[in-house]
Enzyme design. Structure first.
Site, PDB file in Angstrom:
ATOM      1  N   SER A  86      -7.770  10.439  -2.823  1.00  0.00           N
ATOM      2  CA  SER A  86      -6.780   9.854  -1.932  1.00  0.00           C
ATOM      3  C   SER A  86      -7.366   9.686  -0.528  1.00  0.00           C
ATOM      4  O   SER A  86      -8.574   9.561  -0.366  1.00  0.00           O
ATOM      5  CB  SER A  86      -5.530  10.729  -1.912  1.00  0.00           C
ATOM      6  OG  SER A  86      -5.866  12.062  -1.612  1.00  0.00           O
ATOM      7  N   LEU A  87      -6.501   9.718   0.491  1.00  0.00           N
ATOM      8  CA  LEU A  87      -6.878   9.527   1.891  1.00  0.00           C
ATOM      9  C   LEU A  87      -7.541   8.174   2.121  1.00  0.00           C
ATOM     10  O   LEU A  87      -8.528   8.048   2.841  1.00  0.00           O
ATOM     11  CB  LEU A  87      -7.800  10.656   2.369  1.00  0.00           C
ATOM     12  CG  LEU A  87      -7.207  12.061   2.392  1.00  0.00           C
ATOM     13  CD1 LEU A  87      -8.256  13.081   2.847  1.00  0.00           C
ATOM     14  CD2 LEU A  87      -5.986  12.126   3.285  1.00  0.00           C
ATOM     15  N   CYS A  88      -6.984   7.146   1.471  1.00  0.00           N
ATOM     16  CA  CYS A  88      -7.500   5.796   1.674  1.00  0.00           C
ATOM     17  C   CYS A  88      -6.346   4.831   1.964  1.00  0.00           C
ATOM     18  O   CYS A  88      -6.323   3.700   1.466  1.00  0.00           O
ATOM     19  CB  CYS A  88      -8.320   5.324   0.477  1.00  0.00           C
ATOM     20  SG  CYS A  88      -7.553   5.605  -1.125  1.00  0.00           S
ATOM     21  N   GLY A  89      -5.390   5.295   2.756  1.00  0.00           N
ATOM     22  CA  GLY A  89      -4.284   4.442   3.165  1.00  0.00           C
ATOM     23  C   GLY A  89      -3.409   4.029   1.997  1.00  0.00           C
ATOM     24  O   GLY A  89      -3.106   4.828   1.103  1.00  0.00           O
ATOM     25  N   PHE A  91      -4.203   1.987  -0.393  1.00  0.00           N
ATOM     26  CA  PHE A  91      -5.043   1.394  -1.446  1.00  0.00           C
ATOM     27  C   PHE A  91      -4.460   1.655  -2.839  1.00  0.00           C
ATOM     28  O   PHE A  91      -4.218   0.719  -3.616  1.00  0.00           O
ATOM     29  CB  PHE A  91      -6.470   1.954  -1.336  1.00  0.00           C
ATOM     30  CG  PHE A  91      -7.412   1.464  -2.391  1.00  0.00           C
ATOM     31  CD1 PHE A  91      -8.041   0.234  -2.266  1.00  0.00           C
ATOM     32  CD2 PHE A  91      -7.673   2.225  -3.515  1.00  0.00           C
ATOM     33  CE1 PHE A  91      -8.913  -0.224  -3.239  1.00  0.00           C
ATOM     34  CE2 PHE A  91      -8.549   1.777  -4.496  1.00  0.00           C
ATOM     35  CZ  PHE A  91      -9.165   0.556  -4.358  1.00  0.00           C
TER      36      PHE A  91
END
Length: 322
Positions: A86-89, A91
């Protein structure tokens, strides 16, 4: 009003978070560069294969194979690309939203039992299973270790099932990578292959820059287009192909190669888009941390000045009383 000790604790906490987001942005930038290099290494093969197919189609429009013939749709497979982490907005959430909408729409016409998911990425695999969809395998390792062999195996499996009539249409859901600041969520038909629309689709990609601001992207695009016009050279290509034994037989061999390329391109695009989205998300988080630090430092200085003034007033008041 919070005490000086509490404000200092918050400053230390935000500083620690900022270091993490800044480091993650640098890591994502490095991975994005490697993903861009992988796409760039694939482009010469894509260019030549497309040139050959365009020449064949121009020579004989009527040639058809089993892979490009339309037929009544009774069962559909969706190949969905997401990330493993995760931690990709937005996406992953955008991909999952498009997948659920597609499944809902297809289920209304065909029934939920006739919609199958081929997930590539841990996030979409977990979500599809949680929603109770028919999930065919777990191919999360393709995101961590992308290679053409696995894509060819997947394309061959889908092509075999399509040829045998087990599925009547295959769709790809992924992010098309245009630049570090622009990734386009795409849903396109994989089988049956529409060769003409596939060859005419948007191939524009910026593989030279990791800049994410729109102003910088527009500037680079303008300069790159100008350099391309100035340096463009006419390269003669021999289009006088001698086709043996016949066009249909040759296309039967070439179209699976185009299918392999489509899956591999979608995988590389999705991976590059993931790293670009994570880089943007971490840059935004770092900027927010900088702004929060500015506000906390201002609040700390005000509180500190207020405490000093209060102590001075106490000292002056005590001396006057004495």
């Amino acid at each position: 009003m919070p005490s000086l000790k509490e404000i200092k604790g918050r400053i230390a906490s935000v500083n620690s978070t900022r270091k993490i987001t800044s480091a993650m942005k640098m890591v994502a930038s490095s991975k994005l560069h490697h993903a861009q290099v992988a796409i760039q290494n694939m482009l010469p093969y894509e260019t030549m294969l497309e040139h050959i197919l365009k020449s064949f189609l121009a020579a004989e429009v009527g040639a058809q194979t089993i892979y490009d013939q339309e037929r009544p749709v009774k069962r559909v497979a969706l190949v969905v690309f997401s990330s493993n982490s995760s931690l990709c907005g937005g996406f992953n959430s955008n991909v999952i939203k498009m997948m659920t909408n597609a499944v809902k729409e297809l289920s209304e016409h065909l029934g939920a039992e006739n919609v199958e998911i081929y997930p590539i990425g841990r996030k979409v695999t977990e979500k599809a299973r949680k929603l109770g969809y028919i999930v065919n395998g777990d191919r999360s390792e393709m995101i961590d270790h992308p290679n053409a062999k696995q894509c060819i195996e997947l394309a061959m499996e889908l092509g075999k099932r399509f040829a045998n009539g087990e599925i009547d249409r295959v769709e790809l859901i992924y992010h098309h990578f245009k630049s570090a600041g622009s990734q386009i969520l795409t849903n396109k038909t994989f089988l049956p292959i529409d060769v003409e629309s596939e060859l005419e689709r948007d191939h524009e990609r910026d593989l030279t820059s990791n800049v994410v601001t729109k102003k910088a992207q527009d500037y680079l695009k303008k300069n790159r287009r100008q350099r391309k016009i100035e340096n463009e050279e006419v390269k003669p290509l021999n289009d006088n192909f001698i086709v043996e034994p016949d066009m249909t037989t040759v296309l039967t061999q070439l179209l699976p190669k185009l299918a392999h390329l489509m899956v591999y391109t979608a995988l590389l695009d999705s991976i590059a888009s993931e790293h670009a989205a994570r880089m943007v998300a971490m840059q935004t988080a770092t900027d927010n941390a900088d702004e929060l630090l500015r506000q906390l430092n201002l609040q700390y200085n005000k509180s500190r000045q207020q405490a000093i003034t209060s102590e001075l007033l106490d000292i002056v008041g005590g001396s006057v009383n004495n």
